[in-house]
Design a protein around this motif. Structure first.
Motif, PDB file in Angstrom:
ATOM      1  N   VAL A  87     -42.558  35.260 -52.221  1.00  0.00           N
ATOM      2  CA  VAL A  87     -43.379  34.058 -51.999  1.00  0.00           C
ATOM      3  C   VAL A  87     -44.294  34.266 -50.797  1.00  0.00           C
ATOM      4  O   VAL A  87     -45.497  33.979 -50.850  1.00  0.00           O
ATOM      5  CB  VAL A  87     -42.471  32.827 -51.800  1.00  0.00           C
ATOM      6  CG1 VAL A  87     -43.283  31.643 -51.298  1.00  0.00           C
ATOM      7  CG2 VAL A  87     -41.757  32.468 -53.083  1.00  0.00           C
ATOM      8  N   ARG A  95     -41.038  19.179 -44.649  1.00  0.00           N
ATOM      9  CA  ARG A  95     -41.486  19.117 -46.037  1.00  0.00           C
ATOM     10  C   ARG A  95     -42.110  17.754 -46.344  1.00  0.00           C
ATOM     11  O   ARG A  95     -43.025  17.654 -47.168  1.00  0.00           O
ATOM     12  CB  ARG A  95     -40.266  19.377 -46.927  1.00  0.00           C
ATOM     13  CG  ARG A  95     -40.514  19.830 -48.354  1.00  0.00           C
ATOM     14  CD  ARG A  95     -41.011  21.243 -48.494  1.00  0.00           C
ATOM     15  NE  ARG A  95     -40.609  21.860 -49.738  1.00  0.00           N
ATOM     16  CZ  ARG A  95     -41.435  22.223 -50.712  1.00  0.00           C
ATOM     17  NH1 ARG A  95     -42.728  22.039 -50.595  1.00  0.00           N
ATOM     18  NH2 ARG A  95     -40.988  22.787 -51.810  1.00  0.00           N
ATOM     19  N   ASP A 147     -44.454  27.502 -51.204  1.00  0.00           N
ATOM     20  CA  ASP A 147     -45.589  27.763 -50.313  1.00  0.00           C
ATOM     21  C   ASP A 147     -45.058  28.542 -49.115  1.00  0.00           C
ATOM     22  O   ASP A 147     -43.932  29.052 -49.148  1.00  0.00           O
ATOM     23  CB  ASP A 147     -46.276  26.447 -49.913  1.00  0.00           C
ATOM     24  CG  ASP A 147     -45.278  25.456 -49.310  1.00  0.00           C
ATOM     25  OD1 ASP A 147     -44.196  25.899 -48.914  1.00  0.00           O
ATOM     26  OD2 ASP A 147     -45.616  24.272 -49.231  1.00  0.00           O
ATOM     27  N   GLY A 148     -45.852  28.604 -48.066  1.00  0.00           N
ATOM     28  CA  GLY A 148     -45.429  29.398 -46.926  1.00  0.00           C
ATOM     29  C   GLY A 148     -44.165  28.868 -46.279  1.00  0.00           C
ATOM     30  O   GLY A 148     -43.281  29.623 -45.884  1.00  0.00           O
ATOM     31  N   VAL A 189     -48.335  34.205 -50.716  1.00  0.00           N
ATOM     32  CA  VAL A 189     -49.080  33.252 -49.887  1.00  0.00           C
ATOM     33  C   VAL A 189     -50.018  34.004 -48.946  1.00  0.00           C
ATOM     34  O   VAL A 189     -51.163  33.587 -48.718  1.00  0.00           O
ATOM     35  CB  VAL A 189     -48.099  32.359 -49.097  1.00  0.00           C
ATOM     36  CG1 VAL A 189     -48.848  31.477 -48.113  1.00  0.00           C
ATOM     37  CG2 VAL A 189     -47.290  31.497 -50.042  1.00  0.00           C
ATOM     38  N   ALA A 222     -49.004  27.156 -43.043  1.00  0.00           N
ATOM     39  CA  ALA A 222     -50.125  26.216 -43.077  1.00  0.00           C
ATOM     40  C   ALA A 222     -49.883  25.055 -42.121  1.00  0.00           C
ATOM     41  O   ALA A 222     -50.168  23.902 -42.430  1.00  0.00           O
ATOM     42  CB  ALA A 222     -50.371  25.707 -44.488  1.00  0.00           C
ATOM     43  N   GLU A 241     -46.282  16.580 -54.201  1.00  0.00           N
ATOM     44  CA  GLU A 241     -47.701  16.599 -54.538  1.00  0.00           C
ATOM     45  C   GLU A 241     -48.198  15.191 -54.873  1.00  0.00           C
ATOM     46  O   GLU A 241     -49.189  14.723 -54.313  1.00  0.00           O
ATOM     47  CB  GLU A 241     -47.916  17.543 -55.721  1.00  0.00           C
ATOM     48  CG  GLU A 241     -49.289  18.169 -55.741  1.00  0.00           C
ATOM     49  CD  GLU A 241     -49.440  19.081 -56.941  1.00  0.00           C
ATOM     50  OE1 GLU A 241     -48.415  19.634 -57.389  1.00  0.00           O
ATOM     51  OE2 GLU A 241     -50.576  19.213 -57.414  1.00  0.00           O
ATOM     52  N   ARG A 259     -52.889  33.196 -52.363  1.00  0.00           N
ATOM     53  CA  ARG A 259     -52.680  32.584 -53.666  1.00  0.00           C
ATOM     54  C   ARG A 259     -51.480  31.640 -53.556  1.00  0.00           C
ATOM     55  O   ARG A 259     -50.550  31.912 -52.808  1.00  0.00           O
ATOM     56  CB  ARG A 259     -52.378  33.663 -54.694  1.00  0.00           C
ATOM     57  CG  ARG A 259     -52.594  33.259 -56.128  1.00  0.00           C
ATOM     58  CD  ARG A 259     -52.501  34.481 -57.030  1.00  0.00           C
ATOM     59  NE  ARG A 259     -51.119  34.983 -57.094  1.00  0.00           N
ATOM     60  CZ  ARG A 259     -50.182  34.472 -57.892  1.00  0.00           C
ATOM     61  NH1 ARG A 259     -50.475  33.446 -58.664  1.00  0.00           N
ATOM     62  NH2 ARG A 259     -48.961  34.972 -57.915  1.00  0.00           N
ATOM     63  N   THR A 260     -51.512  30.524 -54.285  1.00  0.00           N
ATOM     64  CA  THR A 260     -50.362  29.624 -54.283  1.00  0.00           C
ATOM     65  C   THR A 260     -49.436  30.014 -55.421  1.00  0.00           C
ATOM     66  O   THR A 260     -49.876  30.107 -56.562  1.00  0.00           O
ATOM     67  CB  THR A 260     -50.809  28.164 -54.481  1.00  0.00           C
ATOM     68  OG1 THR A 260     -51.880  27.898 -53.569  1.00  0.00           O
ATOM     69  CG2 THR A 260     -49.658  27.220 -54.208  1.00  0.00           C
ATOM     70  N   SER A 285     -41.524  24.406 -56.529  1.00  0.00           N
ATOM     71  CA  SER A 285     -42.834  24.807 -56.045  1.00  0.00           C
ATOM     72  C   SER A 285     -42.583  25.659 -54.814  1.00  0.00           C
ATOM     73  O   SER A 285     -41.518  25.614 -54.221  1.00  0.00           O
ATOM     74  CB  SER A 285     -43.679  23.578 -55.679  1.00  0.00           C
ATOM     75  OG  SER A 285     -43.115  22.936 -54.568  1.00  0.00           O
ATOM     76  N   ASP A 338     -39.492  20.805 -55.824  1.00  0.00           N
ATOM     77  CA  ASP A 338     -40.849  20.315 -55.594  1.00  0.00           C
ATOM     78  C   ASP A 338     -40.830  18.845 -55.237  1.00  0.00           C
ATOM     79  O   ASP A 338     -41.885  18.218 -55.159  1.00  0.00           O
ATOM     80  CB  ASP A 338     -41.723  20.563 -56.823  1.00  0.00           C
ATOM     81  CG  ASP A 338     -41.336  19.655 -57.972  1.00  0.00           C
ATOM     82  OD1 ASP A 338     -40.202  19.140 -57.943  1.00  0.00           O
ATOM     83  OD2 ASP A 338     -42.162  19.461 -58.876  1.00  0.00           O
TER      84      ASP A 338
END
Lengths: 106, 617
Positions: free
Chosen positions: B51, B266, B83-84, B55, B475, B199, B59-60, B81, B135
């Motif tokens: 992952v 999160r 991410d970083g 990242v 991020a 999201e 790219r996600t 899901s 997620d």
């Protein structure tokens, strides 16, 4: 219609005997009385003119049935007495208030 | 590798599968259970690395959602899901657990419950990964509760120890208090936002009223406080040290207790709009950091020192969250995971070698435990925040942001830094220097137990130089190095170390002198400010009394009496009715005849009765 009165008195006496007498032989005799009341009723009704005119059975046949009933009652009484003798021999009891084995023992 | 990044669910599925395999075939051979455990740790680590690499390429990684539970309000979806932030957390969990699995191969080699132990550790990894890669809050909550169960079972691993059973129960009950808050927050969020995945939440969050958001944020924080052992729900963590030391290293230092920080990171969009909640986080974080550090100074059990130190360091992370920089909090989480699991594993070796957890009975272990001593030293330097270890960098950032956000809070954290350095020095000196206080000859504890702490020393020392890339990968907002703060922090830390070394250079006698001088205050601090007995008096006893009263007056007097009453009424009526059945045939015939008469008279007069009943209609 006197036979109805006779049959009723016979039935009542028989019922009273069945319910109140403690001696098993007397009870059996009372049962015979009730059976006799039924037979009297049967034969008496057979003599009613309205019954045969409405397509009922032949009075002669009914009278024969009455006789059959008498014989049958005698046979039944014989079986009953035989049972009674067997019970008396095996338990030594002949009174209804002693013969209460049908109940659930506590 | 790409596939692994796009399918983050593998980090959940593989450990779960391995847990099952351990339970099924773990008894086949001595090596099966440890190898499968190492396999599940490696799968989490590889997922995390995949992952992070994806990242880093810009790219996600792919995410997916399964529509799970349809309801009238909408559909409860569950999915993954990455991410970083997720990648970093997976790497931390995977790396630490890999070291712990290897270490356990030595530490638990002779334990009868090894198979259960490895199965539960693997299951724990699956649960932790579920928390991380979910997620949304729904999957997170499921993993969160699973972690709680695994923690409970692993604290109580030595089931014949009554203290372990009591500690497991306590941990379970206290974290449950926090979990109720978390669940309430999730339900409240669902009823107002109509979604639980991050999201969709981020999209609708602006439309919610500030009051709702603040309430949700505070409720989620209650869950985080319970899991991350912050004041006042921290009381379970010191007792949790009754479990095996590798478990303390993995679950109660590096990963599960950090899940609270991860949860807040999160769900950060909520906290951004709920300033009140961040003030609460800051206050609780600073209070916990300072309070727990003070308690750590006077503990005599090496694992309890580390436990209170963990609470204190988690307080630092909460303070960073409260100051508004979740990236900094996460960075401290990462470095803390490295150096604290190192310290725990080294402490495990020390306990294994000396046969005691009591600091006063150790001493002089430097000779004979060279590797463990070296690894410990690196971990201790990082915990104390001495340049150039990772702890220095992450703590510097926290001190900087908290000081610029709120000066008094920052000052308290500086004080905590000094105290931290003091107790680290105290423990180090008491354990490794001075005269030997036990007759047992110190010895190294085998490769499986001496290598993992040494490997962990690499990130414990070196991670500081990866501050910028790792925070940027997540991020999050990066905070640069601040020289004045760093100088003051180093100054107070060195002062703390100096005092600690000076006071304890001749063994545990300084503690005894302190204890005599301070009297009751010493005992008060040592017992964790006697919060346990406060909780006992204010919560446990009243609820026990309530339960007892409920048992007595509701269960026994009401429910039981009703149930027994039904039975005895039936019995009573039956007793009366059975007299009818007296065995007298003539009595039966009378009853039958009376019944016949009644039925006959009813049948001939039925029409009239019917008319009477229906009122002539």
């Amino acid at each position: 219609m006197n036979f109805v009165l006779v049959a009723s008195i016979l039935f009542g006496l028989g019922l009273y005997g069945v319910l109140s007498r403690r001696d098993v032989i007397a009870v059996l005799a009372s049962v015979e009385l009730m059976l006799g009341a039924a037979t009297v009723m049967l034969v008496g009704l057979a003599g009613l003119p309205s019954l045969s005119s409405q397509g009922g059975a032949d009075p002669g046949t009914i009278e024969a049935t009455g006789l059959l009933l008498l014989v049958m009652a005698a046979a039944a009484a014989a079986v009953g007495l035989a049972l009674l003798v067997a019970i008396a021999r095996s338990t030594g009891r002949t009174r209804t208030d002693e013969l209460t084995d049908v109940r659930d023992r506590p | 590798m790409m596939w692994l990044a796009d399918n983050a669910w593998v980090a959940v599925a593989l450990p779960a599968l391995f847990a099952l395999l351990v339970a099924l075939v773990g008894r086949a051979d001595r090596l099966v259970a440890p190898l499968l455990g190492i396999g599940s740790a490696a799968s989490v680590l590889l997922s995390g690395i995949a992952v992070l690499l994806t990242v880093a390429e810009g790219r996600t990684p792919a995410a997916a959602t399964i529509r799970w539970l349809p309801s009238e309000e909408g559909i409860l979806a569950i999915g993954w899901s990455a991410d970083g932030l997720v990648g970093s957390m997976l790497v931390v969990v995977g790396f630490v657990s890999l070291m712990v699995m290897v270490y356990s191969a030595g530490y638990m080699a002779a334990d009868e419950g090894r198979v259960r132990y490895y199965a539960l550790l693997s299951l724990f990894l699956a649960a932790m990964s579920l928390v991380v890669v979910s997620d949304g809050l729904l999957g997170l909550f499921i993993g969160w509760e699973l972690m709680g169960v695994c923690s409970y079972l692993l604290i109580g691993h030595w089931t014949i120890k009554p203290a372990a059973a009591a500690a497991a129960k306590k941990a379970f009950l206290v974290t449950r208090v926090g979990d109720v808050g978390l669940l309430a927050g999730i339900v409240l969020l669902w009823s107002h936002a109509g979604a639980l995945d991050y999201e969709s939440l981020a999209a609708v969050i602006d439309t919610l009223s500030p009051d709702i958001l603040t309430t949700v944020a505070l409720l989620l924080a209650v869950g985080a406080i319970g899991k991350s052992a912050q004041f006042p729900l921290h009381i379970w963590l010191p007792d949790a040290m009754e479990g095996p030391t590798p478990v303390s290293a993995l679950i109660h230092a590096a990963t599960m207790v950090a899940a609270g920080v991860f949860l807040i990171a999160r769900t950060w969009p909520i906290y951004e709009l709920a300033p009140l909640a961040t003030y609460v986080l800051l206050g609780i974080g600073v209070a916990t950091a300072l309070g727990a550090a003070l308690v750590a100074c006077v503990q005599t059990d090496i694992k309890r020192v580390l436990a209170f130190s963990t609470i204190s360091q988690l307080g630092f992370m909460f303070a960073a969250l409260g100051a508004g920089y979740w990236g900094v909090a996460m960075f401290h989480l990462v470095t803390h995971a490295a150096f604290k699991s190192l310290l725990f594993l080294a402490a495990g070796s020390v306990i294994h070698s000396s046969g005691t957890q009591d600091l006063r009975k150790m001493g002089g272990l430097r000779k004979g435990m060279q590797f463990t001593f070296e690894a410990w030293t690196f971990g201790a330097l990082a915990l104390a925040g001495i340049f150039p270890t990772s702890g220095f960098f992450s703590k510097d950032k926290i001190l900087y942001i908290v000081t610029s956000e709120n000066l008094p809070a920052g000052a308290l954290l500086f004080l905590t830094t000094a105290i931290t350095a003091y107790y680290v020095a105290r423990v180090t000196v008491l354990v490794f220097f001075g005269p030997r206080n036990s007759r047992k000859k110190p010895h190294e504890t085998g490769l499986a137990m001496s290598i993992p702490p040494l490997i962990l020393a690499i990130p414990a020392v070196g991670l500081g130089y990866l501050a910028k890339p790792s925070i940027e990968l997540m991020a999050a907002e990066y905070v640069g190095f601040d020289l004045p703060v760093a100088l003051i922090a180093t100054g107070v830390a060195l002062l703390g170390v100096a005092i600690g070394v000076f006071l304890h250079r001749s063994g545990p006698s300084a503690d005894i002198a302190f204890e005599r001088r301070l009297g009751g205050v010493w005992g008060w601090i040592q017992a964790g400010y006697r919060l346990d007995s406060v909780v006992q008096k204010s919560v446990s006893r009243p609820s026990l009394g309530l339960a007892r009263a409920a048992y007595r007056h509701i269960d026994r007097d009401l429910v039981d009496r009703a149930v027994i009453g039904v039975g005895s009424t039936a019995n009573f009526l039956g007793e009366r009715l059975r007299r009818l059945q007296n065995g007298d045939t003539q009595w039966y015939i009378s009853m039958g005849f009376i019944g016949l008469i009644v039925l006959y008279s009813l049948s001939v007069s039925w029409d009239r009765i019917h008319v009477w009943l229906t009122g002539g209609g």
